[in-house]
Structure formats: C-alpha cells, structure tokens
Design a protein around this motif. Structure first.
Motif, short mmCIF file in Angstrom:
data_model
loop_
_atom_site.label_atom_id
_atom_site.label_comp_id
_atom_site.label_asym_id
_atom_site.label_seq_id
_atom_site.Cartn_x
_atom_site.Cartn_y
_atom_site.Cartn_z
N UNK A 86 0.45 -0.98 -0.31
CA UNK A 86 0.29 0.30 -0.32
C UNK A 86 0.99 1.59 0.09
N UNK A 87 1.96 1.32 0.23
CA UNK A 87 2.65 2.25 -0.36
C UNK A 87 3.72 2.72 -1.57
N UNK A 88 3.01 3.88 -2.01
CA UNK A 88 3.59 4.53 -2.85
C UNK A 88 5.09 4.81 -3.00
N UNK A 89 5.80 5.22 -1.75
CA UNK A 89 6.88 5.59 -1.48
C UNK A 89 7.19 5.97 -0.48
N UNK A 90 8.46 5.97 0.31
CA UNK A 90 9.20 6.82 1.41
C UNK A 90 10.51 7.16 1.37
N UNK A 91 10.68 7.77 2.24
CA UNK A 91 11.91 8.61 2.71
C UNK A 91 12.30 8.59 4.21
N UNK A 92 13.18 8.14 4.50
CA UNK A 92 13.79 7.79 5.89
C UNK A 92 15.14 8.32 5.92
#
Length: 328
Positions: A86-92
């Motif tokens: 369900x995640x399109x993009x992630x930035x950590x």
C-alpha cells in the motif's frame, strides 16, 4: 622555527577536532531512538488508512531492536517500508538531534476490480495492490476481465466520472461483458449504459447526458434495460421485458415478428404445385398422344374429313395443346 610552530599548532588542532568529532559521533550513535523522536508523515492528498503510524513504528523497532542510532540501517529500513503493497514511496532520514523522520506516501485506489474471483485495488498509475483487512476505501467497483493495459484508461474514466457532478450522480459501477464492451451501471432504474470501448468517453457521456435531460427525465427509469451510446451520433435503447407498461409494446412487436415468416410457407407450398404440374402433364400426353385412343374414335366418327385433318397435321403441336387445355 616559526614554520615548525605553525605546523605543530595545525597538527594539534586537527587532533583535537578529530577527538571531539569521534567523541560526538560516539555519543550520537549511542543515543536511543525513542517514540517521541520518531516522526511519521503521510503525504497523500486523499486520506487513506491502509497503514498507520503504529504499523510504521513497529517496523522501525523490528529493524532496530537495540533502538540506538548507530545500529539503525536507514537504507534497509527505507526499502522495508517501500516494499509494503500500500506504500507508493517512502523517504527515511535522521536529523542532527537524533530525530528519525519518515515521509510516507500511500497508494490511493482509483477503483476496485473484481477479476477471476479475486478483489484488489488499482491506483492512478495502474498498479495493483491487495485489499486491507482493516480498511476499505470507497471507490468505483469494476467487474469483468479487464486487461492490465486498460488500467490507466479505466482510471482516467473513473476520475472523469468523479469530477463531473452529473456522472457521479448516475454512475455507480463499471462492468465489462463477454463481448469486451464496457457498461456503466446506474443508480436509477435497472438499465445500464453501454459505452463499448474506452475511447471518446467525453463524447459518449455527453450524449447520454443529453438523452437524460431531453427524454429520460420524463420517463420511468424502469422502462429500459439498456441505453447504448457506443455508436456514433446515435443512441439505442432496449425495453425492459419485466416492466408492465412495456408488455403491450413487446406483444405487438412479437406479433409483427410472427407475421414476418408467414410468406415463407406460401413459397414452400407453391413449389410442390410446380413440381406436381409436370407429373400431370406427363400422364396426360400418355393418354392423349397414344394412338390406340385415336383408333377408337374412328368407330364413333367415320367421316373422312376427320381422317384428313389428322393426316394434314401430324407434326403440329397446337391442336394437341388445345385438346389438353380443354381436358383440364
């Protein structure tokens, strides 16, 4: 001598700075990432709840059991979150004060597809992702054997329906039949709107809108079972056979259809007559042209004139045909 003192001062300064830096890094890496130092932001325009902050915090704890900054593998954590369906993009990333920031964008479903006995969502990019057990997003339901290369066009159609007040009011679902034609399911009546393919959608919806405003608003929605706008510059309607007021119309139509095949049996009966005619003709010449009958006639009529007529016209076919007509 002055140069030696300068070099010595620079060396001492570098050593002190290196010592302080290593000490600060050691202190920084030893810090623990507590809950108040984890910031989770959901950056989607439309609010969806396939995952929440609690789920993300649990992932962070699993990836970093010690909770120390030095033990945290940021690329691995980022990949773990991006792998969520369900995640399109992630930035950590980490701040200098040891605060962990997670900027996450979830997928927003455009429509829900029921295909081959399974349900799943499709986003605006045409990417499939499974349905959540804890959250159901309100969106257009699509059924049928929709191909993946049609996802984007179908998503554009749904977005156009959602943006138009008229279409949003009338259309509540989309289905694809066995003829690969798309149909829009309506909220009023039993009828569906057949649009065919996904090309020229604006023109087709505009045609249906005109049909509704000019005619359908004055009719009972239960009167029709289908309104087709897939043909260019024309609208074709199909009556609902279960609507009572349509009974007389359908019965009259059936009677007219029943009259149509009536000429066919007449043609069939006419053919055997034509076949029977030559049979009669074949039998009659056998009786009329046979010479024994002519030999019997002279017994009754013994005049020489009749014998002369038969002698003068032995090859003429006209008197024979006239005799045939008189016999019939």
């Amino acid at each position: 001598m002055k140069n030696k003192y300068r070099i010595l001062k620079i060396a001492i300064t570098v050593i002190i700075l290196g010592f302080l830096l290593s000490f600060s890094l050691k202190k920084f890496s030893g810090q623990k990432i507590v809950d108040n130092k984890i910031s989770v932001k959901m950056n989607e325009k439309t609010p969806v709840y396939f995952i929440d902050e609690k789920d993300i915090r649990e992932i962070v704890k699993k990836e970093n059991p010690s909770g120390k900054v030095g033990d945290l593998n940021i690329p691995a954590l980022e990949k773990k979150i991006n792998d969520l369906p369900a995640v399109d993009s992630a930035n950590v990333y980490l701040n200098l004060n040891g605060k962990l920031n997670l900027d996450i964008k979830q997928r927003v479903p455009v429509f829900r597809l029921n295909k081959d006995g399974r349900d799943f969502y499709v986003d605006e990019k045409g990417i499939e992702f499974p349905i959540s057990k804890t959250y159901s997003h309100p969106c257009m339901l699509v059924t049928g054997n929709v191909k993946k290369d049609e996802y984007q066009k179908l998503a554009e159609l749904v977005e156009k329906i959602d943006k138009d007040d008229f279409s949003k009011k009338y259309f509540i679902g989309i289905s694809k039949d066995n003829n690969n034609d798309y149909n829009l399911l309506t909220s009023e009546g039993n009828y569906k709107v057949e649009i065919g393919d996904l090309d020229h959608i604006d023109f087709k919806v505009k045609g249906f809108k005109t049909f509704v405003e000019k005619y359908l608003v004055y009719q009972d929605p239960q009167k029709y079972s289908m309104v087709s706008v897939k043909y260019q510059n024309q609208i074709v309607t199909t009556l609902n056979p279960y609507y009572k007021e349509n009974d007389s119309i359908l019965k009259a139509g059936n009677k007219e259809l029943a009259k149509v095949p009536a000429p066919t049996p007449v043609r069939k009966t006419a053919e055997p007559k034509l076949k029977a005619a030559p049979k009669k003709e074949t039998k009659k010449p056998a009786t009329t042209s046979s010479k024994p009958k002519e030999s019997t006639k002279p017994k009754v009529v013994t005049k020489p004139k009749e014998t002369k007529k038969t002698e003068k016209k032995p090859t003429a076919a006209k008197p024979k045909t006239k005799a045939k007509v008189k016999i019939e």
